[in-house]
Design a protein around this motif. Sequence first.
Motif, short mmCIF file in Angstrom:
data_model
loop_
_atom_site.label_atom_id
_atom_site.label_comp_id
_atom_site.label_asym_id
_atom_site.label_seq_id
_atom_site.Cartn_x
_atom_site.Cartn_y
_atom_site.Cartn_z
N VAL A 216 0.80 -1.21 0.00
CA VAL A 216 0.00 0.00 0.00
C VAL A 216 0.84 1.27 0.00
O VAL A 216 0.51 2.25 -0.66
N ARG A 217 1.92 1.22 0.74
CA ARG A 217 2.72 2.43 0.78
C ARG A 217 3.34 2.69 -0.59
O ARG A 217 3.38 3.83 -1.07
N THR A 218 3.82 1.62 -1.19
CA THR A 218 4.42 1.78 -2.51
C THR A 218 3.38 2.23 -3.52
O THR A 218 3.64 3.13 -4.34
N GLU A 219 2.20 1.62 -3.45
CA GLU A 219 1.16 2.01 -4.40
C GLU A 219 0.76 3.46 -4.19
O GLU A 219 0.63 4.24 -5.15
N ASP B 63 -6.84 7.47 -0.95
CA ASP B 63 -7.76 6.36 -0.70
C ASP B 63 -7.00 5.10 -0.28
O ASP B 63 -7.46 4.33 0.57
N ILE B 64 -5.87 4.89 -0.89
CA ILE B 64 -5.09 3.70 -0.54
C ILE B 64 -4.51 3.82 0.85
O ILE B 64 -4.59 2.92 1.67
N LEU B 65 -3.94 4.94 1.12
CA LEU B 65 -3.31 5.14 2.42
C LEU B 65 -3.46 6.61 2.79
O LEU B 65 -2.72 7.46 2.29
N PRO B 66 -4.42 6.92 3.61
CA PRO B 66 -4.65 8.33 3.93
C PRO B 66 -3.41 9.01 4.48
O PRO B 66 -2.72 8.44 5.35
N HIS B 67 -3.15 10.16 3.94
CA HIS B 67 -2.03 10.94 4.44
C HIS B 67 -2.38 12.41 4.27
O HIS B 67 -2.80 12.84 3.18
N PRO B 68 -2.27 13.21 5.31
CA PRO B 68 -2.69 14.61 5.22
C PRO B 68 -1.95 15.39 4.15
O PRO B 68 -2.48 16.34 3.59
N ASN B 69 -0.73 15.01 3.85
CA ASN B 69 0.01 15.75 2.84
C ASN B 69 -0.63 15.62 1.45
O ASN B 69 -0.48 16.51 0.60
N ALA B 70 -1.31 14.51 1.22
CA ALA B 70 -2.02 14.37 -0.06
C ALA B 70 -3.13 15.42 -0.13
O ALA B 70 -3.32 16.08 -1.17
N GLU C 60 9.34 6.14 2.31
CA GLU C 60 9.76 5.41 3.50
C GLU C 60 10.62 6.32 4.35
O GLU C 60 11.47 7.05 3.85
N SER C 61 10.37 6.24 5.60
CA SER C 61 11.08 7.12 6.51
C SER C 61 11.51 6.33 7.73
O SER C 61 10.78 5.46 8.21
N VAL C 62 12.70 6.58 8.17
CA VAL C 62 13.18 5.93 9.39
C VAL C 62 13.67 7.02 10.33
O VAL C 62 14.13 8.07 9.91
N LEU D 264 17.63 5.62 2.55
CA LEU D 264 18.79 5.87 1.69
C LEU D 264 19.79 6.79 2.36
O LEU D 264 20.96 6.80 2.00
N ASP D 265 19.32 7.60 3.28
CA ASP D 265 20.22 8.53 3.96
C ASP D 265 20.71 8.03 5.30
O ASP D 265 21.54 8.68 5.95
N ALA D 266 20.18 6.91 5.74
CA ALA D 266 20.50 6.44 7.09
C ALA D 266 21.96 6.01 7.17
O ALA D 266 22.48 5.36 6.27
N PRO D 267 22.61 6.37 8.24
CA PRO D 267 24.03 6.00 8.38
C PRO D 267 24.24 4.54 8.77
O PRO D 267 25.37 4.08 8.79
N ASN D 268 23.18 3.85 9.13
CA ASN D 268 23.29 2.42 9.43
C ASN D 268 22.37 1.65 8.51
O ASN D 268 21.40 2.20 7.99
N SER D 269 22.66 0.40 8.38
CA SER D 269 21.76 -0.47 7.65
C SER D 269 20.45 -0.56 8.42
O SER D 269 20.42 -1.01 9.56
N THR D 270 19.39 -0.11 7.81
CA THR D 270 18.11 -0.04 8.49
C THR D 270 17.04 -0.74 7.66
O THR D 270 16.89 -0.46 6.47
N ALA D 271 16.34 -1.64 8.31
CA ALA D 271 15.28 -2.38 7.63
C ALA D 271 13.95 -2.02 8.25
O ALA D 271 13.88 -1.61 9.41
N LEU D 272 12.92 -2.19 7.46
CA LEU D 272 11.58 -1.83 7.91
C LEU D 272 10.65 -3.03 7.83
O LEU D 272 10.71 -3.81 6.88
N VAL D 273 9.82 -3.14 8.84
CA VAL D 273 8.67 -4.03 8.76
C VAL D 273 7.45 -3.12 8.92
O VAL D 273 7.30 -2.46 9.95
N THR D 274 6.65 -3.07 7.92
CA THR D 274 5.55 -2.10 7.91
C THR D 274 4.31 -2.66 8.59
O THR D 274 4.21 -3.86 8.86
#
Lengths: 900, 668
Positions: A39-42, A71-78, A245-247, A258-268
């Motif tokens: 959903v986030r990607t879409e 509609d897919i993922l409500p976000h106020p910035n949209a 995606e934000s960490v 992409l900017d993170a100084p460590n290897s960072t993985a996400l589980v959404t």
Amino acid sequence: MIESAVRRFEATFTQRPGAFVVMLALLFAWIPEIAEADVRTEARQHFRRGMALIAEGNLDEGVAELEAAYDILPHPNALYNIARAYAEGGRYQDAIDFFDRYLESDPVDREEVEQFVVALRERLAAASPGVVASAPIETGPTESTATAAAASEEEIAALEDSATQIEALAVVAQSDELRRRADRLRELAATLRERRAVASGAATGETDETGETGETGETGETGESTAEVELALTLSREREEAYDESVVSSSRVAESPLDAPNSTALVTAQDLRLSGYTEPALALRRVAGVSILSSDPGNPQISIRGLNQRLSNRTIVLVDGRSVYLDFLGTTLWSLLPLNYEDIERIEVIRGPASALYGADAFSGVINVITRDLGEGPSYLSAGIGNGGTYRVAAGASARVDRFRFRVSGGYNRADNYAVEVAPGRTDYTPGAANPSLGLERLFFGGEFSLRLDDGISIRGGTSIASGSLAFQGIARLRQVYTDNSTFAQSFLQLNTGFGLSARVYWNRFAAPNVHLSNLLDGGIDASQANTLPRSDMIDAEVLYSNNFDLGGIENAFIIGVSYRFKEVEWSWLRDGLQTQHHGSVFLQDTLSFGDVVDVVLSARADLHPLLDVQVSPRGSVVIHPAPGNTIRVSGGSAFRSPTFTESYVLVPQSTPLRGIGAFGSGNPTLNPERIVSVELGYMNQMTEYFTLEVNGYYNLVFDQITLTQNQVFRLTDYVNGRNIAGANAGYYDDYSAYILTTGLFENQPEQFQQLGGELGLRVYPVEGLDLYANYALHQTWPFGGAAGPYHDDMRTSTHMVNGGAQYRSPFGLDLSVDFSWQSDQVWFEQLLDPQRGIVFGRFGLPSYAILNARVGYRLFGDQLELAVVGTNLIDDGHREHPYGQPIDRRFMGFVTVRF
Amino acid sequence: MKAMPMRSTVLCLALSLFALPIAGCEDPERDTPRRDGGAAPDPLGVFAGSVLYLGPRPNCSYLADGTPNAVIGNAVLILFDYDNPPPPAGSATGALNLLAINGRDLFSIDDCMPLSPTPEDLRPISRTLAFTWPEIALGDGPQNADGTYPGRSYQIRGFYDRDGDFLPFFSITNLATAGDIGGGAVVDPTAAIPVFQRLSLGHVAEHPDGQRLSGLSVTLASPIATERPIFELSASTRALSAEATIPLLADALAREEALYQLTTMRVELILDASHADGDRTFALAMSRAGLGDFDFRPLRHGLPIFAVDANADGVQDPHPILGSSGVPWFGPMVILRRARSPLEVSARIPDVLFIATVRPSRVIGADQGFVPRETFARPEIIVPPIAVMVTNPRAPGICRVPLIAPGNIAELYESQAVVDCQELPSGNYDVNLLSGLAGATAHDLAAECAVECVDGGEDPAVCMTSCATYAALRSETGVSFTGGVYSSQAWAIPNDLGCPDLSYRPTALNQLDPPNEDGTFLTCSDPGASLLVHQGREGSFSVVEPDAATSGDPAVSGDGHGVAACTSAFHTAGAMAGTVGPVAYQAFPEAFVDLCCGPVRHLCGVPLCDARTSAELAGYPDAVRAGGDDGTVRRTREIRLDTEVSSEGSVTVPLCVPFLPPAQCCLP
């Protein structure tokens, strides 16, 4: 049949690792193209497409895409961007409508937007309805938009003059707010100048002065009002970051992975929901380099990049940045975390040492559970039932009232053990737990609020409590330990200001008034090992200041902080029954951005621990973006793990196979901290919306591992002279009717270790609706230096780990997901009590194992009702994840969830 | 709401409802036992019963005003395989399990012996306390041919540690001492010779839920009269030759003398705290070991002579080795046990014992006018040059094989059930001396004479002289014991007063001296060390190769192995008397072959280790001691610690062996 298939898979993979990727590709090749994906990607795809269309002047199409994203993922910035686009297009009423919806989310820029809306309404009121209704944008959107956006040169110059004046005023008043306002005006002027140039080009000479004035008063009015609107709009430009995606864990500020100084993985949140796990920790199994050790239903232990342990003490766990790691014990009891997984927005996993930011115990990684924003997301009611005595009920409500937001949630869940350690009817054991079958039972309730005040100040606070009974793996000869009526509670208060200063304090309390073995030797001394832990209090206070500034043309994002942690544990197993520690630290970080290509992140933290010398933990990273969406990262740093209260102060009797002979386990307050020095090279590619690729390699040096020593045998004179090595009476110990043979002492291992490994991860979104992932982790540990110790041939972590899976979300509500995980064999060395030699280490092999989980779900009534069936460990090989662990069986659960 | 195909809805609902039937309240399955790779504890036995104490009031600690505040001591129950108790009936040198019952639970504070006891206080008291003894191993051996499973049988012995000086971890503190109250789980507590109950447990396969034996009764009622025997070997003791044979002498006394001359071993009690030789270190060592108040008085410290009745049939047993020659078996017993290095233990090199005996003629008084000697201070010991190899420690009564060096008479090879012909295993041997009497009464012979001579009407001076002469013949200590039974008190050399023996216990520490500043400990050779050389390896016993030229040379020494090298021998009786003829060896009964040979078969075919001189062994910790005063021979057949090993299954196979397994076990 399935087991043999798994064996074939193992053999295939062992011989030809590359075959796995091919297999996965073949496995999913048959799946037809369908709508919707992650959903986030879409949503991000729609969002970016919409923004591009708007920039090209295709207002309606662009807005449609943004609405699709919403509609897919409500976000106020949209909403904001839709409103902004309408405003730029002169469709003020539509703009107002969307701004109003945007304001319902109580955004940080509420005041600015409200002013803007007021301006819009005034303009709308001033204009005749016919004028507005017949705005030229209806007939020629591209041209009209370009024309409407174009301001006169005089207006632009006026803006620049205003910016200069305000900037001068800011200097005099020393006001950052004025300075920012001046910057925004200057940006607006630059934007208008650009648009003017574009508009001039778009008009192709025909829309010159004549064209501009040819629109008569209507157009002139529109142009004028547009300029005013732009003046306000510049307070907030387009929001491009809506679905990126934000960490936050890697640098303690929001940033792209992409900017993170460590290897960072996400589980959404979607990963969590579709995995069907009621225990979010288990969903982390899909992250490369993460090892899950599940010995029982309620106590998964998570290790990152090696050094697996029954009680994982080298990975700290945070909830919204607040530690829930039990410092005194050196573990996180996931089953007692006071939250529902429905409230989780994402889980961030930092691989590698992070003491530079998080201090002690962020040794090999950090797990940060990020909850949904308060007031966002639906309220829910969920119930589940399954075999293995599994039940689950969860409910939560979240809302906002003006500037006040809150969330309340609660839940109940239980599960039986996978297998009972001692069967009923044994004549040589007696049950120690009221219900030996019970693996986990938890009741949770929590509430959280936030209140936004003026001037960018906000307050957030809350309290949550989880209470229950659970089995977990201890260090006794009988391996299942049981604690009932245990409680973990966290309360916090956080203050954020608009000028970079923030402060927070939180208090964790863990209490286990009745800890005992699940089963007792009939006539043994184990009954005496029951203990009480009335309380473990941890109070953490932290003040942070962050500031962004330009220094010699280099952008700096600077953070400095001080923190203090108070720890006090009242526990019958500790010396004197009560121990207290005061732990302070200071840390700083500066991120230097050299254009858009290179970032350098420098961090350092100094910890003052009462039992240790000052511990300095540096970290440095160079993040290079050779091309958009590409990152090469080189980082190095060190971290430390402070000895736990258990390792420092414990004094506990242990039985041996001979009833009349016992031993003591003893803490050691003179321990050195465990240290790790790590270098890492990583590459990440997120160039397209169709896949994400990550490759990491690391090399670590691990020093001073702490473990219960092989032996600390009393000598004859120790008994005769009454010498008191462990603080215990040597000789016959009345309380346990046993002669004390030895004291096992926690000590630093003389042998040091090096680790080499890496991760390869690929996540693919081949078509809408389908999300595939596969990853592989390699890990090796070798000893070097020092006398050989018990972990000389350490293989507690699988050398090879493979994960893969797929998620499918249909447009008609059907959801499917499958997750597969395979780990190569392990070898564990665990302490045994020998009645003649004291503590010795036994070698226990653990065969490789595979796990297959799947979920089928169906969403109804606009996703307001969801039905799902989850199957875990479908291979059902009765595998163990630790030699002492329970054989994990196949379980199914059915869920009904209502969202409103 | 989006459109939704009806078919999918039905499918999803069905799947969801599917979870409901599978949700149940079934109990979790039981884990598999650890022996099968699971995490569940293996089934165990539990003994439950009560301890009956019948004896004097307990000693207590007292406050300044004389008020007792704590009972001293505990009831200690020790468990042995029924078929392998301590010598003489078995070869066990350590208990299988131990239960310590707190004296404070057995007695109340009111039971304490007053500081000024009245005659009433001195009367025995009786107390009982229930006990539960967990973690007793069930049988776990392979299934029998008839489909049954072998169980395990135990016997319980015990004592009340009345003086509170028992510590199970050290060789000098791990048994009862004088004043403790001995006993056990016996068939008949009133019997003069105790017969221990056979406590039988089944097999793990037949008792997956464990097994419980309830209603046991352990009686502790026999005061132990003697202290443990603190001794050293006399300086005249020599190493035994690996090629020694039984002397071919018809005369019993002459043969006894010849046997004695093989080693000239004498066990010498240390009779006072300062050590008779003036070794001041001894007093310091004793003090640091917590034995500073050791009771050296003859009434406590002596070696009472007793007739060994290992099978508890009320009749003295013949000596297990020399019995066929009519030699009776007397205690105190001296058991010499071959010390094994950790590598030998891991390779399962069998246990080897020499069962010595007090010189019978000294006991029955053949050299002193036939006045039987009742108590010794310096008994002379005969070490028959026949070693006993125990091939299966779980069945020591069945799987014991005498090893007899080549060159003996044929009858010796043929008279035993199973005999193997090879040189005696060389190496170092621990010296275990078992003594002690429970329930006995000590008599000061001189004091009794004084009373008798005063009241007897005889000239007191003459009477006293006569009495003293007679007493000296009866007892080297002037004390005699009447009544009582053997109580398994033991002392061993080397022990914790001596130098740490890194050859056989690599982690051994100096047990007596305080640590140095750097955390290290003094060694035996360091000035100021409290360690006693004569209580360490240098004070123990050795078997050595006598001749460098022949040792290890099969052509000369006859290979030292079994039937092949000893196919013929000199016959002294029967049709072949006076001639050298073939030897007819006995074999294990078929039923016992696997039981007794199984544990040693992995050693078949492994060559003997080379004999090495002391010079060759310089620097190696497992060099044998000097061999006594004659210490000219220092060679042994040892397993070099730096050799490589290979594995077959879980058994370590050494590159060479110090002695060979029985020939019968290695037949094709």
